[in-house]
Design a protein around this motif. Structure first.
Motif, mmCIF file in Angstrom:
data_model
loop_
_atom_site.group_PDB
_atom_site.id
_atom_site.type_symbol
_atom_site.label_atom_id
_atom_site.label_comp_id
_atom_site.label_asym_id
_atom_site.label_seq_id
_atom_site.Cartn_x
_atom_site.Cartn_y
_atom_site.Cartn_z
ATOM 1 N N THR A 108 0.811 -1.221 0.000
ATOM 2 C CA THR A 108 0.000 0.000 0.000
ATOM 3 C C THR A 108 0.843 1.271 0.000
ATOM 4 O OG1 THR A 108 -0.106 0.141 2.416
ATOM 5 C CG2 THR A 108 -1.826 -1.167 1.304
ATOM 6 N N CYS A 109 2.139 1.133 0.275
ATOM 7 C CA CYS A 109 3.077 2.265 0.392
ATOM 8 C C CYS A 109 2.741 3.182 1.561
ATOM 9 C CB CYS A 109 3.168 3.059 -0.911
ATOM 10 S SG CYS A 109 3.889 2.096 -2.239
ATOM 11 N N LYS A 110 1.998 2.683 2.545
ATOM 12 C CA LYS A 110 1.689 3.460 3.745
ATOM 13 C C LYS A 110 2.623 3.028 4.867
ATOM 14 C CE LYS A 110 -3.082 4.251 2.509
ATOM 15 N NZ LYS A 110 -4.488 4.003 2.816
ATOM 16 N N SER A 111 2.955 3.980 5.727
ATOM 17 C CA SER A 111 3.845 3.709 6.857
ATOM 18 C C SER A 111 3.092 3.948 8.152
ATOM 19 C CB SER A 111 5.059 4.630 6.799
ATOM 20 O OG SER A 111 5.773 4.442 5.604
ATOM 21 N N TYR A 112 3.492 3.230 9.188
ATOM 22 C CA TYR A 112 2.817 3.284 10.475
ATOM 23 C C TYR A 112 3.851 3.430 11.590
ATOM 24 C CZ TYR A 112 -0.931 1.397 7.605
ATOM 25 O OH TYR A 112 -1.867 1.215 6.611
ATOM 26 N N ILE A 113 3.682 4.445 12.436
ATOM 27 C CA ILE A 113 4.566 4.693 13.571
ATOM 28 C C ILE A 113 3.778 4.410 14.850
ATOM 29 C CG2 ILE A 113 5.859 6.454 14.859
ATOM 30 C CD1 ILE A 113 7.216 5.695 12.243
ATOM 31 N N ALA A 114 4.284 3.510 15.681
ATOM 32 C CA ALA A 114 3.605 3.143 16.928
ATOM 33 C C ALA A 114 3.680 4.303 17.923
ATOM 34 C CB ALA A 114 4.250 1.896 17.515
ATOM 35 N N LEU A 115 2.535 4.744 18.410
ATOM 36 C CA LEU A 115 2.504 5.839 19.383
ATOM 37 C C LEU A 115 3.303 5.494 20.630
ATOM 38 C CD1 LEU A 115 0.026 6.598 17.529
ATOM 39 C CD2 LEU A 115 -0.966 7.608 19.580
ATOM 40 N N SER A 116 3.307 4.232 21.007
ATOM 41 C CA SER A 116 3.984 3.804 22.235
ATOM 42 C C SER A 116 5.506 3.750 22.093
ATOM 43 C CB SER A 116 3.481 2.421 22.656
ATOM 44 O OG SER A 116 3.769 1.462 21.654
ATOM 45 N N ARG A 117 6.009 3.896 20.875
ATOM 46 C CA ARG A 117 7.457 3.776 20.662
ATOM 47 C C ARG A 117 8.129 5.089 20.280
ATOM 48 N NH1 ARG A 117 8.921 -2.111 18.299
ATOM 49 N NH2 ARG A 117 7.781 -3.291 19.864
ATOM 50 N N VAL A 118 7.388 6.186 20.395
ATOM 51 C CA VAL A 118 7.945 7.503 20.088
ATOM 52 C C VAL A 118 7.576 8.486 21.198
ATOM 53 C CG1 VAL A 118 8.018 7.207 17.578
ATOM 54 C CG2 VAL A 118 5.941 8.094 18.655
ATOM 55 N N LYS A 119 8.202 9.647 21.161
ATOM 56 C CA LYS A 119 7.968 10.719 22.127
ATOM 57 C C LYS A 119 7.181 11.816 21.409
ATOM 58 C CE LYS A 119 11.781 12.753 23.106
ATOM 59 N NZ LYS A 119 13.103 13.066 23.616
ATOM 60 N N HIS A 120 6.233 12.429 22.105
ATOM 61 C CA HIS A 120 5.402 13.501 21.539
ATOM 62 C C HIS A 120 5.668 14.798 22.287
ATOM 63 C CE1 HIS A 120 3.310 9.748 20.520
ATOM 64 N NE2 HIS A 120 2.857 10.404 19.466
ATOM 65 N N GLU A 121 5.884 15.872 21.542
ATOM 66 C CA GLU A 121 6.086 17.190 22.144
ATOM 67 C C GLU A 121 5.302 18.230 21.362
ATOM 68 O OE1 GLU A 121 10.179 18.283 22.613
ATOM 69 O OE2 GLU A 121 10.683 16.420 23.638
ATOM 70 N N LYS A 122 4.771 19.205 22.092
ATOM 71 C CA LYS A 122 4.042 20.302 21.442
ATOM 72 C C LYS A 122 4.981 21.033 20.491
ATOM 73 C CE LYS A 122 0.086 20.040 23.633
ATOM 74 N NZ LYS A 122 -0.748 19.081 22.954
ATOM 75 N N PRO A 123 4.468 21.485 19.330
ATOM 76 C CA PRO A 123 5.309 22.295 18.435
ATOM 77 C C PRO A 123 5.798 23.539 19.182
ATOM 78 C CG PRO A 123 3.258 21.674 17.345
ATOM 79 C CD PRO A 123 3.127 21.265 18.791
ATOM 80 N N SER A 124 6.963 24.026 18.868
ATOM 81 C CA SER A 124 7.559 25.161 19.586
ATOM 82 C C SER A 124 6.649 26.385 19.577
ATOM 83 C CB SER A 124 8.938 25.502 19.020
ATOM 84 O OG SER A 124 8.856 25.721 17.640
ATOM 85 N N SER A 125 5.813 26.552 18.568
ATOM 86 C CA SER A 125 4.898 27.695 18.520
ATOM 87 C C SER A 125 3.790 27.580 19.566
ATOM 88 C CB SER A 125 4.272 27.820 17.130
ATOM 89 O OG SER A 125 3.508 26.658 16.826
ATOM 90 N N GLN A 126 3.546 26.360 20.094
ATOM 91 C CA GLN A 126 2.488 26.151 21.078
ATOM 92 C C GLN A 126 3.021 25.996 22.502
ATOM 93 O OE1 GLN A 126 -0.007 22.876 19.961
ATOM 94 N NE2 GLN A 126 -0.538 23.762 17.995
ATOM 95 N N LYS A 127 4.328 25.942 22.676
ATOM 96 C CA LYS A 127 4.912 25.804 24.017
ATOM 97 C C LYS A 127 4.741 27.103 24.772
ATOM 98 C CE LYS A 127 8.318 22.269 22.991
ATOM 99 N NZ LYS A 127 9.738 21.972 22.881
#
Length: 123
Positions: free
Chosen positions: A103-122
């Motif tokens: 399908t040429c789609k990629s999937y990133i597991a939420l549990s295996r990455v870190k999430h941070e607010k964009p610098s404009s929203q910090k």
């Protein structure tokens, strides 16, 4: 599930910037991927060299990326059973997700990455 809702914007896309959990490498900009709940079993996280490759973890919460060129920084493995595993291109830790060759789609597991607010929203 509440944590997942906090990570999505009003259109179901990633509200936060996605980073590697092991190094400061940025994987995705905010808004680059859509949340999907799909069952897929990933090998446990390991370094490029060493480790046991036979341990697996079922994961169901992923960021789906329509175009692999949307990634800021991602490493891609050789194809294994119509799948390419995705890892941090800088520290080579992973897999953090997978790429479906058909399908040429990629999937990133939420549990295996870190999430941070964009610098404009910090604050």
């Amino acid at each position: 599930m509440a944590l997942v809702e906090e990570r999505k914007d009003s259109s179901g896309r990633n509200a936060d910037v996605v980073y590697c959990t092991f190094c400061p490498s940025k994987i995705l900009n905010s808004g680059a991927a859509a949340f999907v709940n799909i069952e897929f079993v990933l090998p446990e996280i390991m370094c490029k060299k060493g480790g046991e490759a036979d341990k697996r973890e079922p994961i169901s919460d992923y960021w789906m990326v329509e175009d692999i060129n949307c990634f800021e920084n991602i490493g891609v493995s050789h194809t294994v059973d119509n799948v390419k595993y995705l890892a941090c291109a800088d520290c080579e830790r992973g897999p953090v997700g997978w790429h479906d060759v058909s399908t040429c789609k990629s999937y990133i597991a939420l549990s295996r990455v870190k999430h941070e607010k964009p610098s404009s929203q910090k604050k």
